[in-house]
Write an enzyme that holds these catalytic residues in place. Structure first.
Site, PDB file in Angstrom:
ATOM      1  N   ASP A   1     -27.003 -17.098   5.147  1.00  0.00           N
ATOM      2  CA  ASP A   1     -26.468 -15.736   4.067  1.00  0.00           C
ATOM      3  C   ASP A   1     -27.510 -14.780   5.102  1.00  0.00           C
ATOM      4  OD1 ASP A   1     -29.548 -16.902   3.349  1.00  0.00           O
ATOM      5  OD2 ASP A   1     -28.938 -16.459   1.434  1.00  0.00           O
ATOM      6  N   GLY A   2     -28.186 -14.878   5.881  1.00  0.00           N
ATOM      7  CA  GLY A   2     -28.775 -13.492   6.267  1.00  0.00           C
ATOM      8  C   GLY A   2     -30.133 -12.838   5.430  1.00  0.00           C
TER       9      GLY A   2
ATOM     10  N   ASP B   1     -37.754 -22.146  20.292  1.00  0.00           N
ATOM     11  CA  ASP B   1     -37.644 -20.659  20.245  1.00  0.00           C
ATOM     12  C   ASP B   1     -38.181 -19.975  18.878  1.00  0.00           C
ATOM     13  OD1 ASP B   1     -35.783 -23.049  18.197  1.00  0.00           O
ATOM     14  OD2 ASP B   1     -35.742 -20.812  16.650  1.00  0.00           O
TER      15      ASP B   1
ATOM     16  N   GLY C   1     -30.652 -15.129  12.826  1.00  0.00           N
ATOM     17  CA  GLY C   1     -29.770 -15.415  12.293  1.00  0.00           C
ATOM     18  C   GLY C   1     -29.619 -14.612  10.975  1.00  0.00           C
TER      19      GLY C   1
ATOM     20  N   LYS D   1     -36.483  -8.876   8.363  1.00  0.00           N
ATOM     21  CA  LYS D   1     -36.679 -10.194   8.684  1.00  0.00           C
ATOM     22  C   LYS D   1     -35.646  -9.995   7.323  1.00  0.00           C
ATOM     23  CE  LYS D   1     -38.475 -14.671   9.068  1.00  0.00           C
ATOM     24  NZ  LYS D   1     -39.604 -15.144   9.494  1.00  0.00           N
TER      25      LYS D   1
ATOM     26  N   ARG E   1     -38.051 -15.110  23.255  1.00  0.00           N
ATOM     27  CA  ARG E   1     -39.589 -16.304  23.175  1.00  0.00           C
ATOM     28  C   ARG E   1     -38.597 -17.567  24.106  1.00  0.00           C
ATOM     29  NH1 ARG E   1     -38.268 -16.722  17.178  1.00  0.00           N
ATOM     30  NH2 ARG E   1     -37.658 -14.069  16.404  1.00  0.00           N
TER      31      ARG E   1
ATOM     32  N   ASP F   1     -43.414 -16.172  14.156  1.00  0.00           N
ATOM     33  CA  ASP F   1     -41.743 -17.055  13.258  1.00  0.00           C
ATOM     34  C   ASP F   1     -43.103 -18.022  12.274  1.00  0.00           C
ATOM     35  OD1 ASP F   1     -39.781 -15.866  13.767  1.00  0.00           O
ATOM     36  OD2 ASP F   1     -39.674 -17.267  15.504  1.00  0.00           O
TER      37      ASP F   1
END
Length: 492
Positions: free
Chosen positions: A123-124, A250, A90, A111, A181, A260
């Site tokens: 909003d990414g 994920d 996202g 990222k 993942r 992550d």
């Protein structure tokens, strides 16, 4: 001066349902905070060109380099045990893949580079604080020798993002063996797309587990390989006191890397029930729960692979359960071997596990610092006079004294000399970890004063975690009571 990335794009060559093609969203005024020059060189990239204005624009997503095929990857996932059938990148965009100096294929991903079709009204973007946290912690993990994604660069965007308050925006350039993942497999399995699962499994075998292609049952060998890597990874997390914070499926990498870094943190005082993540209200991902959760995640992967095992579901389930049963043995072997090394033991003997657990129990009861206890044990192994430095970490020093009698008895059963033992212990017991209060101080200096000197200094210290660094001795110390960080936060 042109920045050249020798990109390949094998994931982007998979069927369209695996991803969405989307370019990064340009930003107003990119400013390079940090370029990981040694990593750039290892990736076959020119650090001088990467740090140029053109390179900075690429690292910020303002310019797409030649040869890139930008995509946002599709995946699903269990988040805190609840299945979400579509998540996906996202706020991350994969630019492409390069082959590093070791011949390993690496993803290069931005990222915080803007919204994608998977943003779900987000909003990414990324805020500066989480970008700095991931840069620091991922590079510290790499320096400790723990499989992890890496940080190639951090760039400020010149724009603000809105979270609870207005924050400065940033982009992290992340490097990974891949970004595939457990949730990637779940995405296709949830849709009943067995062919998609097969194509993904074939890609993963080719990229990460080539030996599985030669096995009599390649998909069984794939699951077996992922189980082994995850079991060993989680053991290594526990051995340095690392808490991931959000072990959703994920966030569980098929390659066996740590991926992550959100509300991640390291133990100060040892307490197996420790939770830092502000969103983990039930303690699902507490320090001591991480092995159990890893197995839970791997079970979800096994479920996805069942149609590839056999058309007879009962047979497929039985075969998967047999493979999953290996997790506990692999994890325990890696964890116990790591504990023996931390205690300075060169051989395995009956009673070693109990000796290690008794120390951990005493540490928990006496609020002993995890990292310092093991580091100082190395000096105590060389010279019993150094016991005073260890026992000072315990609220009741007698608890250490009682345990130390048994420890010295056990050390006496091995022929290695004290100097060799101390050196071996120093090589596995870091002096420096990214302590939470230090990471928070770095973030606050950058956010409040635009001061990145503390960030640079912390990276310098953490690049040599096993070395004594007298000039930076304060970085080894635990936080004072008013410096303790009790909660860490996700970046979204």
């Amino acid at each position: 001066m042109t920045v050249h990335f020798p990109f390949q794009n094998t994931y982007a060559a998979l069927p369209a349902g695996f991803f969405a093609r989307v370019a990064p969203t340009p930003v107003v005024a990119p400013r390079l905070i940090k370029l990981n020059r040694p990593l750039a060189i290892h990736l076959g990239l020119d650090p001088d060109r990467l740090s140029s204005p053109e390179g900075t624009e690429i690292l910020a997503g303002k310019r797409v380099p030649d040869g890139a095929d930008p995509i946002a990857m599709a995946y699903a996932g269990h988040q805190f045990g609840h299945f979400v059938p579509q998540l996906g990148d996202g706020r991350a965009i994969l630019l492409g893949e390069v082959i590093d100096a070791d011949g390993v294929r690496r993803d290069i991903q931005l990222k915080g580079s803007g919204p994608t079709p998977f943003s779900r009204r987000g909003d990414g973007r990324a805020a500066l604080g989480p970008v700095l946290r991931e840069y620091v912690v991922s590079e510290a993990m790499a320096a400790m020798g723990i499989p992890t994604t890496r940080s190639l660069a951090a760039v400020m965007t010149g724009e603000s993002v809105m979270r609870e308050t207005v924050l400065p925006g940033a982009v992290l350039t992340r490097v990974a063996s891949s970004h595939i993942r457990v949730g990637t497999f779940q995405y296709f399995a949830a849709r009943g797309d067995t062919e998609g699962v097969r194509q993904l499994a074939d890609h993963v075998i080719s990229r990460h587990y080539p030996q599985a292609a030669q096995a009599e049952r390649p998909y069984h060998a794939l699951l077996q390989g992922v189980i082994a890597r995850q079991a060993e990874l989680i053991a290594r997390w526990l051995l340095v006191g690392f808490i991931h914070g959000v072990m959703n499926t994920d966030n569980s990498s098929i390659s066996g890397e740590t991926i992550d870094y959100g509300p991640c943190a390291f133990l100060d005082q040892y307490d197996p029930a420790t939770v830092f993540s502000s969103i983990d209200e039930q303690g699902r991902y507490a320090y001591a729960n991480q092995p159990r959760i890893a197995l839970w995640n791997l079970t979800r992967l096994a479920e996805c692979l069942l149609p590839l095992f056999s058309s007879d579901q009962d047979k497929a389930i039985s075969e998967a359960q047999t493979l999953l049963a290996d997790f506990a043995e692999t994890f325990d072997a890696a964890y116990q071997a790591g504990l023996r090394a931390k205690l300075g033991l060169f051989t395995a003997r009956d009673g070693d596990a109990a000796l290690a657990q008794d120390l951990l129990g005493a540490m928990a009861q006496n609020q002993a610092d995890f990292t310092l206890t093991f580091r100082r044990l190395g000096e105590a192994a060389l010279d019993a006079a150094q016991d005073s430095e260890v026992r000072a970490l315990f609220t009741d020093p007698a608890a250490y004294d009682e345990w130390a009698v048994r420890w010295r008895q056990r050390l006496g059963e091995e022929p290695q000399d004290a100097t060799r033992r101390r050196n071996a212990m120093r090589s596995v017991n870091p002096a420096f970890i990214p302590r939470n209060h230090r990471v928070e101080a770095v973030i606050q200096a950058a956010m409040n004063r635009d001061d990145f000197a503390p960030f640079e200094e912390l990276l310098t210290v953490l690049s040599k975690p096993y070395d004594d660094q007298p000039a930076f001795a304060a970085y080894a110390e635990p936080p004072l009571p008013d410096q303790r960080v009790l909660q860490t936060f996700c970046g979204t």
